[in-house]
Motif scaffolding. Sequence first.
Motif, PDB file in Angstrom:
ATOM      1  N   LYS A  16     -38.169   0.698  -1.822  1.00  0.00           N
ATOM      2  CA  LYS A  16     -37.951   0.189  -0.472  1.00  0.00           C
ATOM      3  C   LYS A  16     -38.032  -1.335  -0.471  1.00  0.00           C
ATOM      4  O   LYS A  16     -38.858  -1.919  -1.153  1.00  0.00           O
ATOM      5  CB  LYS A  16     -39.024   0.718   0.484  1.00  0.00           C
ATOM      6  N   SER A  17     -37.158  -1.950   0.344  1.00  0.00           N
ATOM      7  CA  SER A  17     -37.285  -3.365   0.669  1.00  0.00           C
ATOM      8  C   SER A  17     -38.117  -3.453   1.934  1.00  0.00           C
ATOM      9  O   SER A  17     -37.890  -2.685   2.877  1.00  0.00           O
ATOM     10  CB  SER A  17     -35.920  -3.992   0.946  1.00  0.00           C
ATOM     11  N   VAL A  18     -39.075  -4.355   1.954  1.00  0.00           N
ATOM     12  CA  VAL A  18     -39.930  -4.516   3.132  1.00  0.00           C
ATOM     13  C   VAL A  18     -39.676  -5.906   3.695  1.00  0.00           C
ATOM     14  O   VAL A  18     -39.926  -6.919   3.036  1.00  0.00           O
ATOM     15  CB  VAL A  18     -41.417  -4.323   2.775  1.00  0.00           C
ATOM     16  N   SER A  26     -34.063   1.359   2.205  1.00  0.00           N
ATOM     17  CA  SER A  26     -33.916   1.800   0.820  1.00  0.00           C
ATOM     18  C   SER A  26     -33.139   0.767   0.012  1.00  0.00           C
ATOM     19  O   SER A  26     -32.239   0.112   0.528  1.00  0.00           O
ATOM     20  CB  SER A  26     -33.171   3.130   0.765  1.00  0.00           C
ATOM     21  N   ARG A  27     -33.490   0.653  -1.239  1.00  0.00           N
ATOM     22  CA  ARG A  27     -32.767  -0.214  -2.159  1.00  0.00           C
ATOM     23  C   ARG A  27     -32.866   0.345  -3.562  1.00  0.00           C
ATOM     24  O   ARG A  27     -33.627   1.277  -3.816  1.00  0.00           O
ATOM     25  CB  ARG A  27     -33.289  -1.650  -2.108  1.00  0.00           C
TER      26      ARG A  27
END
Length: 78
Positions: A16-18, A26-27
């Motif tokens: 995940k990208s935060v 999602s990434r």
Amino acid sequence: MPAHCQVTGRAPGFGKSVSHSHVRTSRRWNPNIQRKAYYLPSEGRRITLTVSTKGIKTIDRDGIEAVVARIRARGVRI
């Protein structure tokens, strides 16, 4: 071209990208995959592999003949 190394087996990582606001999306982290042609002296022909940069270093260290033997031992046809 699939993001999968034929030598090391490296594949994309998922997560995940935060963001700053803590929204998660999602990434995926793709490995650095290259198409490289190598000459096999024992067979007198060239083969093309999809390898990561770490796989290229492995081929440089161990030699193309040893690496191809390992790949074929796994049952992959080259």
